[in-house]
Design an enzyme around this catalytic site. Structure first.
Site, PDB file in Angstrom:
ATOM      1  N   ASP A  90       0.854  -1.174   0.000  1.00  0.00           N
ATOM      2  CA  ASP A  90       0.000   0.000   0.000  1.00  0.00           C
ATOM      3  C   ASP A  90       0.897   1.233   0.000  1.00  0.00           C
ATOM      4  O   ASP A  90       2.033   1.191   0.457  1.00  0.00           O
ATOM      5  CB  ASP A  90      -0.897  -0.040   1.239  1.00  0.00           C
ATOM      6  CG  ASP A  90      -2.045   0.948   1.158  1.00  0.00           C
ATOM      7  OD1 ASP A  90      -2.105   1.697   0.169  1.00  0.00           O
ATOM      8  OD2 ASP A  90      -2.869   0.957   2.073  1.00  0.00           O
ATOM      9  N   SER A  91       0.367   2.330  -0.496  1.00  0.00           N
ATOM     10  CA  SER A  91       1.197   3.520  -0.692  1.00  0.00           C
ATOM     11  C   SER A  91       1.439   4.317   0.578  1.00  0.00           C
ATOM     12  O   SER A  91       2.335   5.147   0.626  1.00  0.00           O
ATOM     13  CB  SER A  91       0.536   4.440  -1.714  1.00  0.00           C
ATOM     14  OG  SER A  91      -0.659   4.992  -1.171  1.00  0.00           O
ATOM     15  N   GLY A  92       0.621   4.104   1.597  1.00  0.00           N
ATOM     16  CA  GLY A  92       0.689   4.911   2.804  1.00  0.00           C
ATOM     17  C   GLY A  92      -0.419   5.940   2.910  1.00  0.00           C
ATOM     18  O   GLY A  92      -0.615   6.543   3.958  1.00  0.00           O
ATOM     19  N   GLY A  93      -1.173   6.126   1.829  1.00  0.00           N
ATOM     20  CA  GLY A  93      -2.232   7.128   1.848  1.00  0.00           C
ATOM     21  C   GLY A  93      -3.303   6.841   2.879  1.00  0.00           C
ATOM     22  O   GLY A  93      -3.754   7.740   3.594  1.00  0.00           O
ATOM     23  N   PHE A  94      -3.734   5.585   2.974  1.00  0.00           N
ATOM     24  CA  PHE A  94      -4.776   5.239   3.940  1.00  0.00           C
ATOM     25  C   PHE A  94      -4.281   5.427   5.368  1.00  0.00           C
ATOM     26  O   PHE A  94      -5.023   5.913   6.233  1.00  0.00           O
ATOM     27  CB  PHE A  94      -5.234   3.793   3.727  1.00  0.00           C
ATOM     28  CG  PHE A  94      -6.293   3.361   4.714  1.00  0.00           C
ATOM     29  CD1 PHE A  94      -7.619   3.674   4.505  1.00  0.00           C
ATOM     30  CD2 PHE A  94      -5.950   2.651   5.854  1.00  0.00           C
ATOM     31  CE1 PHE A  94      -8.601   3.286   5.415  1.00  0.00           C
ATOM     32  CE2 PHE A  94      -6.916   2.255   6.778  1.00  0.00           C
ATOM     33  CZ  PHE A  94      -8.248   2.579   6.550  1.00  0.00           C
ATOM     34  N   ASP A 148      -2.317   8.247  -2.789  1.00  0.00           N
ATOM     35  CA  ASP A 148      -3.599   8.898  -3.008  1.00  0.00           C
ATOM     36  C   ASP A 148      -4.118   9.486  -1.709  1.00  0.00           C
ATOM     37  O   ASP A 148      -3.594   9.213  -0.635  1.00  0.00           O
ATOM     38  CB  ASP A 148      -4.618   7.899  -3.574  1.00  0.00           C
ATOM     39  CG  ASP A 148      -4.932   6.780  -2.579  1.00  0.00           C
ATOM     40  OD1 ASP A 148      -4.031   6.413  -1.793  1.00  0.00           O
ATOM     41  OD2 ASP A 148      -6.058   6.261  -2.582  1.00  0.00           O
ATOM     42  N   GLN A 205     -10.806   6.865  -6.971  1.00  0.00           N
ATOM     43  CA  GLN A 205     -11.451   7.492  -5.825  1.00  0.00           C
ATOM     44  C   GLN A 205     -12.736   8.180  -6.296  1.00  0.00           C
ATOM     45  O   GLN A 205     -13.184   7.961  -7.418  1.00  0.00           O
ATOM     46  CB  GLN A 205     -10.487   8.465  -5.151  1.00  0.00           C
ATOM     47  CG  GLN A 205      -9.315   7.805  -4.435  1.00  0.00           C
ATOM     48  CD  GLN A 205      -9.729   7.089  -3.142  1.00  0.00           C
ATOM     49  OE1 GLN A 205     -10.883   7.149  -2.713  1.00  0.00           O
ATOM     50  NE2 GLN A 205      -8.772   6.404  -2.521  1.00  0.00           N
ATOM     51  N   GLY A 232     -11.200   3.953  -1.222  1.00  0.00           N
ATOM     52  CA  GLY A 232     -12.210   4.804  -0.627  1.00  0.00           C
ATOM     53  C   GLY A 232     -13.512   4.101  -0.288  1.00  0.00           C
ATOM     54  O   GLY A 232     -14.556   4.749  -0.172  1.00  0.00           O
ATOM     55  N   ASP A 282      -7.996  -7.676  -0.351  1.00  0.00           N
ATOM     56  CA  ASP A 282      -7.247  -7.780   0.905  1.00  0.00           C
ATOM     57  C   ASP A 282      -8.131  -7.281   2.019  1.00  0.00           C
ATOM     58  O   ASP A 282      -9.049  -6.490   1.791  1.00  0.00           O
ATOM     59  CB  ASP A 282      -5.955  -6.956   0.864  1.00  0.00           C
ATOM     60  CG  ASP A 282      -6.228  -5.478   1.159  1.00  0.00           C
ATOM     61  OD1 ASP A 282      -5.927  -5.039   2.283  1.00  0.00           O
ATOM     62  OD2 ASP A 282      -6.769  -4.779   0.279  1.00  0.00           O
ATOM     63  N   CYS A 320     -13.089 -28.204   6.984  1.00  0.00           N
ATOM     64  CA  CYS A 320     -11.841 -27.469   6.773  1.00  0.00           C
ATOM     65  C   CYS A 320     -10.631 -28.372   6.976  1.00  0.00           C
ATOM     66  O   CYS A 320     -10.615 -29.225   7.874  1.00  0.00           O
ATOM     67  CB  CYS A 320     -11.782 -26.286   7.737  1.00  0.00           C
ATOM     68  SG  CYS A 320     -10.285 -25.287   7.587  1.00  0.00           S
ATOM     69  N   CYS A 322      -7.435 -27.026   7.433  1.00  0.00           N
ATOM     70  CA  CYS A 322      -6.316 -26.222   7.918  1.00  0.00           C
ATOM     71  C   CYS A 322      -5.639 -26.907   9.099  1.00  0.00           C
ATOM     72  O   CYS A 322      -6.149 -27.883   9.649  1.00  0.00           O
ATOM     73  CB  CYS A 322      -6.797 -24.825   8.322  1.00  0.00           C
ATOM     74  SG  CYS A 322      -7.642 -24.748   9.922  1.00  0.00           S
ATOM     75  N   CYS A 325      -7.884 -27.156  12.198  1.00  0.00           N
ATOM     76  CA  CYS A 325      -9.026 -28.085  12.144  1.00  0.00           C
ATOM     77  C   CYS A 325      -8.594 -29.538  11.921  1.00  0.00           C
ATOM     78  O   CYS A 325      -9.316 -30.460  12.272  1.00  0.00           O
ATOM     79  CB  CYS A 325      -9.976 -27.664  11.028  1.00  0.00           C
ATOM     80  SG  CYS A 325     -10.825 -26.109  11.345  1.00  0.00           S
ATOM     81  N   HIS A 357      -6.689 -20.556  10.819  1.00  0.00           N
ATOM     82  CA  HIS A 357      -7.969 -21.045  10.301  1.00  0.00           C
ATOM     83  C   HIS A 357      -8.655 -19.999   9.428  1.00  0.00           C
ATOM     84  O   HIS A 357      -9.094 -20.294   8.309  1.00  0.00           O
ATOM     85  CB  HIS A 357      -8.906 -21.449  11.435  1.00  0.00           C
ATOM     86  CG  HIS A 357     -10.301 -21.692  10.935  1.00  0.00           C
ATOM     87  ND1 HIS A 357     -10.657 -22.856  10.299  1.00  0.00           N
ATOM     88  CD2 HIS A 357     -11.403 -20.871  10.903  1.00  0.00           C
ATOM     89  CE1 HIS A 357     -11.919 -22.772   9.912  1.00  0.00           C
ATOM     90  NE2 HIS A 357     -12.389 -21.570  10.264  1.00  0.00           N
TER      91      HIS A 357
END
Length: 393
Positions: A90-94, A148, A205, A232, A282, A320, A322, A325, A357
């Site tokens: 991620d760019s860091g904007g958030f 952004d 955006q 956004g 994500d 499951c 995993c 489980c 899990h």
């Protein structure tokens, strides 16, 4: 750098294959979040074993700690964290947006970039589109996100205090979106100047305004990025508003390029996104919820802290495979009673097993989506998914 192949479609849903510098990613795909260079409580080997093909790192936090000198020493994030497969950063904007708080007092946004105080030591810092590209080049992430401004859903008034404010107006959302477009062009130019061998994605955006989303999309497509993201969303808006934007925007992006929905969401959100043309997802929800005893299963969600699980001998999810489980080749997994006990005792193994899990569930969910698309039965699978989730544990 990046190659995207569209292998099959079902309405707006897409089955694809993304080739990056550190490997191939089958899409649609869920990407576990490793903000500080680690997916919390989960070893890289466990991520590989469950089939994770790409994970996230965060430009902002890795810039602050451990810093670029350490990243350069290790040749980037892959060797530093022991992950051999692709990484998106991620760019860091958030993060800059979230650091500002509801009223934005913790940051100052200008055409140049964003000035803020480091949450680590209080240093005065400036993050610009160029700096974000420089950091991500050092990190050597396979997918680099443009810097952004994350448009808020609700703006708190300085004068009114915490209880006063307003929904973001169209004029405010337009100004924010247009700033992000100008920053996108600067990111593209700096990315090229640095001769970064990876792929740069633009971020659509425009808040909850469809006309602004279309204007942002048009401007970004004109810049010809290798891939695009929808940003956004999941910023405090009602679920119906998020769904409206997801139904409006992704399918309008170029069909021959990958589409990424940022920070979303529940299993139902992922399937809804796939049905509307999204390729990459994500979210911190699988690991964050796991640390609070909230587990996802094929048949609905399970809150392990509930007293009814104190003597429950069943695994979290009997369907499951995993490690929590009962992975293939192992004698047994762990019971709900044991997970309940670990949670009550605040033993660290509890959130670790719960995280394994939940991540396995999300990664496997996307594998099932891909198989359904390959077999031409996505809508039938989608109906069964909804019925299973509604059944309850």
């Amino acid at each position: 750098m990046l190659r995207f192949e569209l292998l099959a479609t079902a309405g707006r849903a897409r089955r694809g294959r993304l080739t990056l510098n550190h490997g191939v990613v089958e899409t649609p795909v869920f990407m576990p979040v490793g903000t500080y260079g680690t997916v919390k409580g989960v070893m890289p080997q466990s991520l590989e074993a469950m089939g994770a093909e790409i994970i996230l790192g965060n430009t902002f936090h890795l810039w602050l700690r451990p810093g670029l000198d350490v990243m350069r020493q290790f040749g980037g994030l892959h060797r530093f964290e022991g992950w051999r497969r692709p990484i998106l950063t991620d760019s860091g904007g958030f993060q800059v947006w979230s650091l500002g708080g509801a009223d934005g007092r913790g940051r100052r946004i200008s055409e140049e970039g964003v000035r803020f105080a480091s949450p680590v030591n209080g240093d005065k810092l400036l993050l610009t589109p160029e700096v974000s590209m420089q950091i991500q080049t050092v990190l050597n992430s396979d997918i680099v996100m443009q810097f952004d401004e994350c448009t808020p859903y609700f703006v708190t008034s300085h004068a009114a205090g915490a209880d006063g404010g307003h929904l973001t107006t169209e004029a405010e959302a337009r100004a924010s979106m247009e700033l992000s477009l100008r920053w996108a062009a600067r990111c593209r130019d700096e990315f090229a100047r640095l001769d970064n061998p990876n792929a740069l994605f633009g971020i659509v955006q425009g808040g909850m305004f469809e006309n602004l989303r279309e204007a942002s999309l048009e401007g970004l497509v004109g810049l010809d990025f290798p891939g695009y993201a929808i940003g956004g969303v999941s910023v405090g808006e009602p679920k119906a508003e998020m769904q409206r934007i997801v139904e409006h925007t992704p399918h309008r992006l170029p069909a021959h390029k990958p589409r990424y929905l940022m920070g979303v969401g529940t299993p139902e959100d992922l399937v809804h996104g796939v049905a509307n043309g999204v390729d990459l997802f994500d979210c911190v929800m699988p690991t964050r919820n796991a640390r609070n005893g909230h587990l996802f299963t094929r048949y609905g969600d399970l809150k392990i802290r509930n007293a009814r699980f104190k003597t429950d001998e069943r695994p979290i999810d009997e369907s499951c495979a995993c490690a929590a489980c009962g992975a293939a080749g192992t004698s047994t997994g762990f019971s709900r009673a044991y997970l309940h006990h670990l949670d009550r005792c605040e033993e660290m193994l509890g959130p670790m097993l719960a995280s394994i899990h939940n991540l396995h569930y999300y990664v496997n969910l996307m594998r099932e989506v891909r198989e359904a698309l390959d077999a031409g039965r996505f809508e039938a699978w989608r109906g069964q998914f909804a019925r299973d989730r509604a059944r309850g544990v």
